[in-house]
Write an enzyme that holds these catalytic residues in place. Sequence first.
Site, PDB file in Angstrom:
ATOM      1  N   ILE A   1       0.868  -1.180   0.000  1.00 57.39           N
ATOM      2  CA  ILE A   1       0.000   0.000   0.000  1.00 57.39           C
ATOM      3  C   ILE A   1       0.903   1.228   0.000  1.00 57.39           C
ATOM      4  O   ILE A   1       1.906   1.275   0.727  1.00 57.39           O
ATOM      5  CB  ILE A   1      -0.967   0.004   1.208  1.00 57.39           C
ATOM      6  CG1 ILE A   1      -1.905   1.215   1.145  1.00 57.39           C
ATOM      7  CG2 ILE A   1      -0.227  -0.077   2.534  1.00 57.39           C
ATOM      8  CD1 ILE A   1      -3.051   1.151   2.143  1.00 57.39           C
ATOM      9  N   ALA A   2       0.570   2.203  -0.838  1.00 58.00           N
ATOM     10  CA  ALA A   2       1.425   3.390  -0.931  1.00 58.00           C
ATOM     11  C   ALA A   2       0.625   4.583  -1.413  1.00 58.00           C
ATOM     12  O   ALA A   2      -0.255   4.457  -2.267  1.00 58.00           O
ATOM     13  CB  ALA A   2       2.593   3.124  -1.892  1.00 58.00           C
TER      14      ALA A   2
ATOM     15  N   GLU B   1       1.890  -7.355   6.619  1.00 58.18           N
ATOM     16  CA  GLU B   1       3.128  -7.203   7.377  1.00 58.18           C
ATOM     17  C   GLU B   1       3.539  -5.743   7.355  1.00 58.18           C
ATOM     18  O   GLU B   1       3.345  -5.054   6.352  1.00 58.18           O
ATOM     19  CB  GLU B   1       4.269  -8.052   6.797  1.00 58.18           C
ATOM     20  CG  GLU B   1       4.146  -9.539   7.061  1.00 58.18           C
ATOM     21  CD  GLU B   1       3.333 -10.256   5.994  1.00 58.18           C
ATOM     22  OE1 GLU B   1       2.805 -11.351   6.280  1.00 58.18           O
ATOM     23  OE2 GLU B   1       3.207  -9.705   4.879  1.00 58.18           O
TER      24      GLU B   1
ATOM     25  N   ASN C   1       8.052   1.035  11.657  1.00 62.16           N
ATOM     26  CA  ASN C   1       7.057   1.923  11.048  1.00 62.16           C
ATOM     27  C   ASN C   1       5.868   2.108  11.990  1.00 62.16           C
ATOM     28  O   ASN C   1       4.788   1.547  11.811  1.00 62.16           O
ATOM     29  CB  ASN C   1       6.589   1.359   9.702  1.00 62.16           C
ATOM     30  CG  ASN C   1       5.788   2.375   8.897  1.00 62.16           C
ATOM     31  OD1 ASN C   1       5.351   3.397   9.412  1.00 62.16           O
ATOM     32  ND2 ASN C   1       5.595   2.082   7.622  1.00 62.16           N
TER      33      ASN C   1
ATOM     34  N   TYR D   1      -3.171   0.981  11.481  1.00 65.69           N
ATOM     35  CA  TYR D   1      -3.748  -0.369  11.480  1.00 65.69           C
ATOM     36  C   TYR D   1      -4.464  -0.663  12.800  1.00 65.69           C
ATOM     37  O   TYR D   1      -5.561  -1.238  12.799  1.00 65.69           O
ATOM     38  CB  TYR D   1      -2.663  -1.409  11.214  1.00 65.69           C
ATOM     39  CG  TYR D   1      -1.907  -1.197   9.913  1.00 65.69           C
ATOM     40  CD1 TYR D   1      -2.559  -0.696   8.781  1.00 65.69           C
ATOM     41  CD2 TYR D   1      -0.543  -1.471   9.814  1.00 65.69           C
ATOM     42  CE1 TYR D   1      -1.867  -0.493   7.597  1.00 65.69           C
ATOM     43  CE2 TYR D   1       0.142  -1.270   8.629  1.00 65.69           C
ATOM     44  CZ  TYR D   1      -0.518  -0.780   7.521  1.00 65.69           C
ATOM     45  OH  TYR D   1       0.167  -0.576   6.345  1.00 65.69           O
TER      46      TYR D   1
END
Length: 199
Positions: free
Chosen positions: A114-115, A148, A153, A160
Amino acid sequence: MKNFKQWFTEKLTYSKRKTLIPVSSGIKLRQNFYTLSDKRFLKAKIADERDVDHILQIEKLCYNGHTPWDRIAVLHEIRYNKNAFYIILHNENEEPIAFVGAWFVMAEAHITNIATIPDYEKQGIGTYLLKEIIYIAEEEKMKKVTLEVRVSNHTAQSLYYTLGFKEGRLKKGYYAKDNEDALEMIYLLDKNKRLMKES
């Protein structure tokens, strides 16, 4: 990429499905646009082969010119991996802004990447993309959503947790480039379904 392939192979080994129909052919987004705080819209869609270079463009902007998943890998995911799909967002000028990739195997939806490009960070786009994956997973009768994240981070981990993901196991040396550990995070759909529908 190596670790994702290992995960996929292990899941597929236990699959009893004889014929694989591309998951991308039957899914629909809950919301095919995202509204920014300045009232501009981003258009969302399921990515196809024409979006491969756009996905790579987003990666380069997010990873200092690097592409953790190169063109061959992304093209293979979209063209041949029937368990995989990507959601991509473009702005009003058709510029690629963000994407998320996922594999749906057995009863597990696994987020592979995801970015969001730096100019559009902190505007809720990541939350939107994750909620779309969770919604699609519910529609496809998945039991959990997993991913993951680097142990360093903390910003991503906080997002999340906010969405309802819980800690799973620690995967030592998961990231090949620097051997950083990864934290598995799990969203159990049975427990969180009502929460997501209300949000």
